[in-house]
Design a protein around this motif. Structure first.
Motif, mmCIF file in Angstrom:
data_model
loop_
_atom_site.group_PDB
_atom_site.id
_atom_site.type_symbol
_atom_site.label_atom_id
_atom_site.label_comp_id
_atom_site.label_asym_id
_atom_site.label_seq_id
_atom_site.Cartn_x
_atom_site.Cartn_y
_atom_site.Cartn_z
ATOM 1 N N ILE A 1 -19.354 -20.790 -18.176
ATOM 2 C CA ILE A 1 -20.489 -22.282 -17.049
ATOM 3 C C ILE A 1 -21.216 -22.906 -17.952
ATOM 4 C CG2 ILE A 1 -22.599 -22.058 -15.830
ATOM 5 C CD1 ILE A 1 -21.270 -20.219 -14.287
ATOM 6 N N PRO A 2 -21.468 -22.248 -18.967
ATOM 7 C CA PRO A 2 -22.851 -22.016 -20.191
ATOM 8 C C PRO A 2 -22.035 -23.588 -21.306
ATOM 9 C CG PRO A 2 -22.441 -20.724 -20.726
ATOM 10 C CD PRO A 2 -21.829 -20.787 -19.143
ATOM 11 N N ALA A 3 -20.205 -22.643 -21.621
ATOM 12 C CA ALA A 3 -19.352 -23.399 -22.779
ATOM 13 C C ALA A 3 -19.488 -25.175 -21.647
ATOM 14 C CB ALA A 3 -17.654 -22.780 -22.570
ATOM 15 N N ARG A 4 -19.109 -25.235 -20.340
ATOM 16 C CA ARG A 4 -18.702 -26.269 -19.786
ATOM 17 C C ARG A 4 -20.129 -27.126 -20.210
ATOM 18 N NH1 ARG A 4 -16.165 -23.647 -14.421
ATOM 19 N NH2 ARG A 4 -13.915 -24.118 -15.063
ATOM 20 N N LEU A 5 -21.536 -26.543 -20.259
ATOM 21 C CA LEU A 5 -22.448 -26.964 -19.684
ATOM 22 C C LEU A 5 -22.601 -28.416 -21.102
ATOM 23 C CD1 LEU A 5 -25.106 -28.285 -18.757
ATOM 24 C CD2 LEU A 5 -25.909 -25.926 -19.718
ATOM 25 N N MET A 6 -21.902 -27.367 -22.610
ATOM 26 C CA MET A 6 -22.561 -28.283 -23.890
ATOM 27 C C MET A 6 -21.593 -28.602 -23.764
ATOM 28 S SD MET A 6 -23.131 -24.809 -26.140
ATOM 29 C CE MET A 6 -21.805 -23.802 -26.090
ATOM 30 N N LEU A 7 -20.353 -28.771 -23.423
ATOM 31 C CA LEU A 7 -19.117 -29.506 -23.194
ATOM 32 C C LEU A 7 -19.098 -30.816 -22.983
ATOM 33 C CD1 LEU A 7 -15.531 -28.216 -22.771
ATOM 34 C CD2 LEU A 7 -15.927 -29.164 -25.168
ATOM 35 N N ALA B 1 -33.270 -21.133 -15.015
ATOM 36 C CA ALA B 1 -32.174 -20.454 -14.176
ATOM 37 C C ALA B 1 -32.746 -20.191 -13.129
ATOM 38 C CB ALA B 1 -31.217 -19.981 -15.057
ATOM 39 N N ARG B 2 -31.972 -20.096 -12.380
ATOM 40 C CA ARG B 2 -32.097 -19.949 -10.845
ATOM 41 C C ARG B 2 -31.010 -19.266 -10.571
ATOM 42 N NH1 ARG B 2 -34.890 -23.220 -6.044
ATOM 43 N NH2 ARG B 2 -35.878 -21.192 -4.962
ATOM 44 N N CYS B 3 -30.314 -18.321 -9.362
ATOM 45 C CA CYS B 3 -29.273 -17.986 -8.680
ATOM 46 C C CYS B 3 -29.908 -18.639 -7.125
ATOM 47 C CB CYS B 3 -28.777 -17.043 -8.518
ATOM 48 S SG CYS B 3 -28.593 -16.926 -10.406
ATOM 49 N N LEU B 4 -28.864 -18.965 -6.201
ATOM 50 C CA LEU B 4 -28.881 -19.421 -5.012
ATOM 51 C C LEU B 4 -28.396 -18.472 -3.979
ATOM 52 C CD1 LEU B 4 -30.146 -22.695 -4.623
ATOM 53 C CD2 LEU B 4 -31.649 -20.678 -4.531
ATOM 54 N N VAL C 1 -18.285 -20.961 -5.300
ATOM 55 C CA VAL C 1 -18.403 -21.983 -4.999
ATOM 56 C C VAL C 1 -17.546 -22.369 -4.117
ATOM 57 C CG1 VAL C 1 -19.020 -23.841 -5.577
ATOM 58 C CG2 VAL C 1 -20.093 -22.013 -6.990
ATOM 59 N N GLU C 2 -16.304 -23.194 -4.277
ATOM 60 C CA GLU C 2 -14.849 -23.211 -3.712
ATOM 61 C C GLU C 2 -15.103 -21.801 -2.597
ATOM 62 O OE1 GLU C 2 -13.040 -26.003 -4.094
ATOM 63 O OE2 GLU C 2 -14.620 -26.156 -6.347
ATOM 64 N N ALA C 3 -14.692 -20.536 -2.663
ATOM 65 C CA ALA C 3 -15.453 -20.386 -1.135
ATOM 66 C C ALA C 3 -16.242 -19.352 -0.026
ATOM 67 C CB ALA C 3 -14.414 -18.462 -1.500
ATOM 68 N N ALA C 4 -17.090 -20.495 -0.392
ATOM 69 C CA ALA C 4 -18.187 -20.521 0.322
ATOM 70 C C ALA C 4 -18.306 -21.884 0.727
ATOM 71 C CB ALA C 4 -19.469 -20.777 -0.578
ATOM 72 N N LEU C 5 -17.292 -22.837 -0.128
ATOM 73 C CA LEU C 5 -17.552 -24.416 0.767
ATOM 74 C C LEU C 5 -16.469 -23.909 1.822
ATOM 75 C CD1 LEU C 5 -17.002 -26.596 -2.569
ATOM 76 C CD2 LEU C 5 -18.832 -26.471 -0.371
ATOM 77 N N SER D 1 -27.644 -24.586 -10.164
ATOM 78 C CA SER D 1 -26.989 -25.494 -11.171
ATOM 79 C C SER D 1 -25.470 -26.370 -10.568
ATOM 80 C CB SER D 1 -26.338 -25.515 -13.223
ATOM 81 O OG SER D 1 -26.496 -24.555 -13.059
ATOM 82 N N MET D 2 -24.942 -25.260 -10.358
ATOM 83 C CA MET D 2 -23.538 -25.215 -9.823
ATOM 84 C C MET D 2 -23.234 -25.772 -8.505
ATOM 85 S SD MET D 2 -22.037 -21.449 -11.227
ATOM 86 C CE MET D 2 -20.136 -21.817 -10.526
#
Length: 298
Positions: free
Chosen positions: A103-109, A164-167, A231-235, A246-247
């Motif tokens: 996840i942070p790798a994607r954020l940095m990209l 950061a925060r988790c939900l 996230v996909e499963a929750a959707l 953030s996701m």
């Protein structure tokens, strides 16, 4: 009496700081036997024992403690002087190796590396993703990126992106059939999407409110090892997911997901770029640090 060399003193300071020949050898990119020989030579030159060592531990003698007390600030001043001199060099070059979770790798990209590449095209960025918290020194990385609470204490950390925060989130279709949980204990009656960590352990959902902390070993119909799949499963209405805010921010805004137990989900220290302390910082890494400090990371 012959004076001790800078290399030997730097090696002594690393051993004294880490209390380990093996870890100091990894940090300095030396063989442990070489490091042991250097310490014997240093002690012979000074005529005093600096370290008491066994097969399992390293401790400073009184003379070693006194030397470290004076040596630490002196080495810090020297490294700062070298950094200032390096500012007069040409643009940074070479390869910058960074280890990060996905996840942070994607954020940095998205928010950091494009700007860094525009400013420093001579630098090749080698970005490796790994869910495990690796030893960046032993594995040959210049820096790592992880959540602040997981950064090793002997590293220098540069925070970026804020807290950061988790939900806990679920789809409207899921909540159409079930009441929303009002406390973490209510999760036992819900279908939760479990997260298997890189170590193989199942993650326990962590909550806090008014100083009360709770960790819930949730149950559910599916276990996944990637947060984006959760996230996909929750959707898809499979169940509730516990993921970084953030996701799912866009999904919450457009109503495809609904957050619950928000008052039990406080923020915590976010992402940090970290690197070994008391070591000369390469020009490419210093340039990357400057960019990450100025990046607009939401």
């Amino acid at each position: 009496m012959p004076r001790a060399g800078l290399t030997e003193l730097t090696a002594f300071a690393a051993i004294a700081r880490l209390r380990s020949f093996r870890q100091a050898a990894d940090e300095l990119a030396l063989a442990p036997s070489t490091l042991s020989h250097m310490m014997r030579v240093l002690e012979q030159r000074l005529g005093v024992r600096l370290l008491n060592r066994t097969t399992r531990s390293v401790a400073l003698t009184e003379a070693g403690e006194r030397l470290l007390l004076r040596l630490g600030p002196a080495l810090d001043d020297l490294y700062r002087a070298l950094d200032e001199v390096e500012d007069f060099r040409d643009r940074p070059g070479g390869t910058l190796r960074i280890n990060a979770a996905l996840i942070p790798a994607r954020l940095m990209l998205h928010a950091v590396i494009p700007k860094f590449r525009r400013l420093h095209p001579e630098v090749h960025v080698d970005l490796a993703t790994d869910g495990r918290l690796v030893d960046i020194v032993q594995d040959g990385f210049d820096a790592g990126v992880r959540l602040g609470e997981t950064v090793p204490q002997d590293m220098i950390g540069i925070g970026f992106g804020g807290d950061a925060r988790c939900l806990v989130v679920g789809s409207p279709a899921y909540f159409a059939e079930r009441p929303k949980p009002e406390t973490p204990d209510d999760l036992t009656a819900h279908a939760c999407i479990r997260h298997r960590m890189p170590s193989g352990k199942l993650f326990r959902w962590e909550f806090e409110r008014h100083g009360q902390e709770m960790a819930v070993d949730v149950g559910g119909p599916i276990t996944l090892d990637q947060l984006d799949l959760m996230v996909e499963a929750a959707l898809g209405g499979v169940g509730l997911a516990y993921v970084f805010e953030s996701m799912v921010r866009e999904h919450l805004a457009d109503g495809r997901l609904v957050a619950v137990l928000e008052d039990w989900c406080p923020p915590f220290p976010g992402l940090y770029l970290y690197y070994p302390g008391r070591r000369h910082v390469p020009a490419a890494l210093r340039a990357f640090i400057d960019v990450i400090k100025s990046a607009d990371i939401g």
